[in-house]
Design a protein around this motif. Structure first.
Motif, short mmCIF file in Angstrom:
data_model
loop_
_atom_site.label_atom_id
_atom_site.label_comp_id
_atom_site.label_asym_id
_atom_site.label_seq_id
_atom_site.Cartn_x
_atom_site.Cartn_y
_atom_site.Cartn_z
N VAL A 268 0.85 -1.19 0.00
CA VAL A 268 0.00 0.00 0.00
C VAL A 268 0.89 1.24 0.00
O VAL A 268 1.83 1.34 0.79
N GLY A 269 0.61 2.18 -0.91
CA GLY A 269 1.39 3.40 -0.99
C GLY A 269 0.99 4.40 0.08
O GLY A 269 -0.18 4.55 0.41
N PHE A 270 1.99 5.09 0.64
CA PHE A 270 1.76 6.12 1.65
C PHE A 270 2.40 7.42 1.20
O PHE A 270 3.40 7.41 0.48
N ALA A 271 1.82 8.54 1.63
CA ALA A 271 2.35 9.86 1.31
C ALA A 271 2.48 10.67 2.59
O ALA A 271 1.66 10.55 3.50
N GLU A 272 3.53 11.49 2.66
CA GLU A 272 3.72 12.36 3.82
C GLU A 272 2.86 13.61 3.65
O GLU A 272 2.90 14.27 2.61
N ILE A 273 2.11 13.93 4.66
CA ILE A 273 1.27 15.13 4.66
C ILE A 273 1.85 16.10 5.68
O ILE A 273 2.03 15.74 6.85
#
Length: 287
Positions: A45-50
Motif C-alpha cells: 500500500v502506498g503512503f504519502a507524507e502530509i
C-alpha cells in the motif's frame, strides 16, 4: 440520491478567498507543502507524507489543523482484495492526491473497500501497526494536498450522473487500543457534508482524472451533476486550489459494485503509520 447540504459560511468564504489569491500563498506555506510529496510503501500500500502549512485553517469542529504534526497516510483508501469480491461492498472510485511534480499523471479508477468503523480501526491497528487518521489530520490532508475520493453515480430518472465524495473513517478522542476503539474513542466519517448516497438502482461509473487549470469557470464541486460524463471538479478549501478533469463511463472494475444493503455506516478508510514502519521512502506512490 445525493444529500444536498451546504457548507458553513466560514468554509465557503475561505474557499472563495483561496480561489482569488491562487498562487499568492506565502513562500513558507509552499515550502511546508512540498515536504508532503515524499512517498513510501507498506504491505503493498502506498503512503504519502502530509505536512502542515502555517496558514492551515481551523476546521469545522474548532480544531486547529496548524497544530497537527506531519504524518504518513495511505495515498488512497484501501482497495478491495480478490478474496473480498462478492462479499464486501467495493464501489469503483477515483482517489485524488495532489502531486504537482507529476502533473501529467492520469489517475485511474479503482475498487475501494467500504466497511464499518470498527473493522477499519482494527485493520489499521492490527495489520498495519498504525491507526485511522484523526479528524484534524484528514481535514489537513484535504487542504494541503487535495486528498479526496470521487465517485460518479447515475440515478434512475436523473438526466446526468453526479459527482460525489466518498466518505472515509476518522477517529476522534483517546484511541490507544490498537484492536478496537475503547470508551474514549469515537469514529466519525469525513467529509461531514455527505455528497454521496446510492441505492440498489444506482449505476456507478468509472472515472479517469487528469490535472486541469484550477481557474476554469466551468469547474464544479462534489455534489454537482457531471454533464455528459465529462467535467472538471475543483477541490476546496485548498492551500493551492486544484482541479481535475473527469472522464466517466459505466464499467465494472473487477469487484462487486452493488451493495447487498446500502448502509450509511459503511465508509472507506486510510491508515496512518509512523515513518519507521515504511519500506523505502521516496518510491512512487501506489494509487
Amino acid at each position: 440520491m445525493f444529500a444536498r447540504v451546504t457548507l458553513s459560511a466560514r468554509w465557503i468564504l475561505g474557499g472563495l478567498l483561496l480561489m482569488v489569491v491562487g498562487s499568492g500563498t506565502a513562500s513558507g506555506d509552499e515550502a511546508q507543502a512540498r515536504c508532503g510529496w515524499r512517498t513510501g510503501e507498506k504491505l503493498g500500500v502506498g503512503f504519502a507524507e502530509i505536512c502542515t502549512p502555517p496558514s492551515a485553517p481551523e476546521g469545522p469542529l474548532g480544531e486547529s489543523a496548524a497544530e497537527v504534526a506531519s504524518f504518513w497516510m495511505s495515498a488512497a483508501p484501501l482497495p478491495c482484495s480478490r478474496g473480498s469480491r462478492g462479499t464486501i461492498d467495493c464501489p469503483v472510485a477515483t482517489s485524488i492526491l495532489t502531486a504537482r511534480s507529476r502533473a501529467k499523471d492520469v489517475l485511474e479508477p479503482r475498487s475501494v473497500t467500504l466497511v464499518d468503523g470498527k473493522t477499519a480501526y482494527g485493520v489499521c491497528g492490527m495489520r498495519f501497526g498504525g491507526r485511522l487518521p484523526t479528524r484534524a489530520e484528514r481535514e489537513l490532508a484535504r487542504y494541503a494536498a487535495s486528498v479526496t475520493t470521487l465517485v460518479s453515480i447515475k440515478e434512475p430518472g436523473e438526466p446526468e450522473p453526479r459527482i460525489g465524495e466518498l466518505p472515509e473513517w476518522t477517529q476522534v478522542g483517546d484511541c490507544t487500543n490498537p484492536s478496537q476503539p475503547d470508551e474514549g474513542c469515537r469514529l466519525v466519517i469525513f467529509p461531514p457534508v455527505l455528497t454521496w448516497e446510492r441505492s440498489k438502482q444506482s449505476v456507478l461509473q468509472a472515472c479517469r482524472a487528469s490535472f486541469a487549470p484550477a481557474w476554469l469557470e466551468t469547474a464544479i464541486q462534489p455534489g454537482a451533476p457531471c454533464v455528459g460524463g465529462t467535467c472538471t471538479v475543483r477541490i476546496l478549501p485548498a492551500l493551492q486550489p486544484e482541479a481535475f478533469e473527469l472522464t466517466c463511463r459505466t464499467r465494472r472494475i473487477g469487484a462487486k459494485q452493488d451493495p447487498v444493503e446500502p448502509m450509511a455506516e459503511r465508509a472507506a478508510f486510510r491508515c496512518v503509520v509512523p515513518e519507521s514502519a515504511l519500506g523505502v521512502v521516496g518510491g512512487k506512490t501506489s494509487r
